[in-house]
Design an enzyme around this catalytic site. Sequence first.
Site, short mmCIF file in Angstrom:
data_model
loop_
_atom_site.label_atom_id
_atom_site.label_comp_id
_atom_site.label_asym_id
_atom_site.label_seq_id
_atom_site.Cartn_x
_atom_site.Cartn_y
_atom_site.Cartn_z
N GLY A 20 0.77 -1.23 0.00
CA GLY A 20 0.00 0.00 0.00
C GLY A 20 0.80 1.29 0.00
N SER A 21 2.06 1.25 -0.48
CA SER A 21 2.81 2.51 -0.49
C SER A 21 2.21 3.49 -1.50
CB SER A 21 4.30 2.28 -0.78
OG SER A 21 4.51 1.94 -2.12
N ASN A 22 1.72 2.99 -2.61
CA ASN A 22 1.03 3.88 -3.56
C ASN A 22 -0.27 4.41 -2.98
OD1 ASN A 22 2.36 4.19 -6.34
ND2 ASN A 22 2.63 2.00 -5.93
N MET A 95 -4.07 -7.47 -7.04
CA MET A 95 -3.60 -8.66 -7.75
C MET A 95 -4.70 -9.47 -8.44
SD MET A 95 -0.43 -8.29 -7.31
CE MET A 95 0.39 -9.82 -7.68
N ILE A 97 -7.59 -9.68 -11.66
CA ILE A 97 -7.94 -9.09 -12.96
C ILE A 97 -9.45 -8.87 -13.00
CG2 ILE A 97 -7.92 -9.42 -15.47
CD1 ILE A 97 -5.39 -11.08 -15.12
N ASN A 112 -4.40 2.00 -13.48
CA ASN A 112 -3.51 1.10 -12.74
C ASN A 112 -2.07 1.60 -12.88
OD1 ASN A 112 -2.61 -1.33 -11.40
ND2 ASN A 112 -2.05 -2.15 -13.41
N HIS A 114 1.86 0.07 -13.09
CA HIS A 114 2.61 -1.17 -13.29
C HIS A 114 4.10 -0.85 -13.29
CE1 HIS A 114 3.31 -5.26 -14.58
NE2 HIS A 114 4.18 -4.80 -15.45
C1 GRF Z 1 3.85 -1.47 -7.31
O1 GRF Z 1 5.14 -1.75 -7.78
C2 GRF Z 1 2.89 -1.33 -8.45
O2 GRF Z 1 3.46 -0.81 -9.60
C3 GRF Z 1 2.46 -2.76 -8.69
O3 GRF Z 1 2.39 -3.33 -7.41
C4 GRF Z 1 3.26 -2.63 -6.52
C5 GRF Z 1 2.44 -2.16 -5.38
O4 GRF Z 1 3.21 -1.56 -4.38
N1 GRF Z 1 1.22 -2.83 -9.43
P1 GRF Z 1 2.51 -0.85 -3.15
O5 GRF Z 1 1.58 -1.88 -2.53
O6 GRF Z 1 1.77 0.34 -3.65
O7 GRF Z 1 3.63 -0.50 -2.23
#
Ligand code: GRF
Length: 192
Positions: A20-22, A95, A97, A112, A114
Amino acid sequence: MKKLIGLKKTRSAVFISGTGSNLKNLIKFSNKKNFPISIELIISNKKKANGLKYSNEYKIKKKIINFKNHKSAETKILKILLKKKINFICLAGFMKILSKNFIKNFRGKIINIHPSLLPKYKGLNTHARVIKNKENFSGCTVHFVTSKLDAGKIIMQEKVKITSKDSAFSLKRKILKKEHKIYPAAIRKILN
Ligand code: GRF
């Protein structure tokens, strides 16, 4: 550029499965006055997803959805999104689809991130494959979501240089930093 002052933010949900860092980064941006989305809901398919802690920390509702039955999981999510008047979805390390049927309810409104320079290196274990192939560059991509894996129209990309010292782990860290920059930038690009 349109000014957001006085305009309502787009009510959004973030879907996660892990760290969840994003998610955390997007929450921080969404709390800024002139950022175009508000995050109203966190959806996770994993009850142990570390990112769920940001629900308490930032007082955002969360829902954990079991995907054992994919179709009924999507139906449940659609109901919740409708109830909470969600108009925009950010997938961030989610994770699963999503089906065509789900996506058609949010055409052009699901994005999304990636960790590769799409269309190269779709799918899992991106960094390890990039290192194994001795690529000189990798990066990250924000794209619209379709029912084909990592295949929708690209909104924004950022490159990183790979050095001989890089491992899959160091590359992941480098790219995550860029992800935290381009995910909010891509949202601004399409919604401002
Ligand atoms: C990230 O590298 C994103 O690009 C991919 O999954 C990872 C998620 O990282 N889809 P986080 O959970 O947001 O830290």
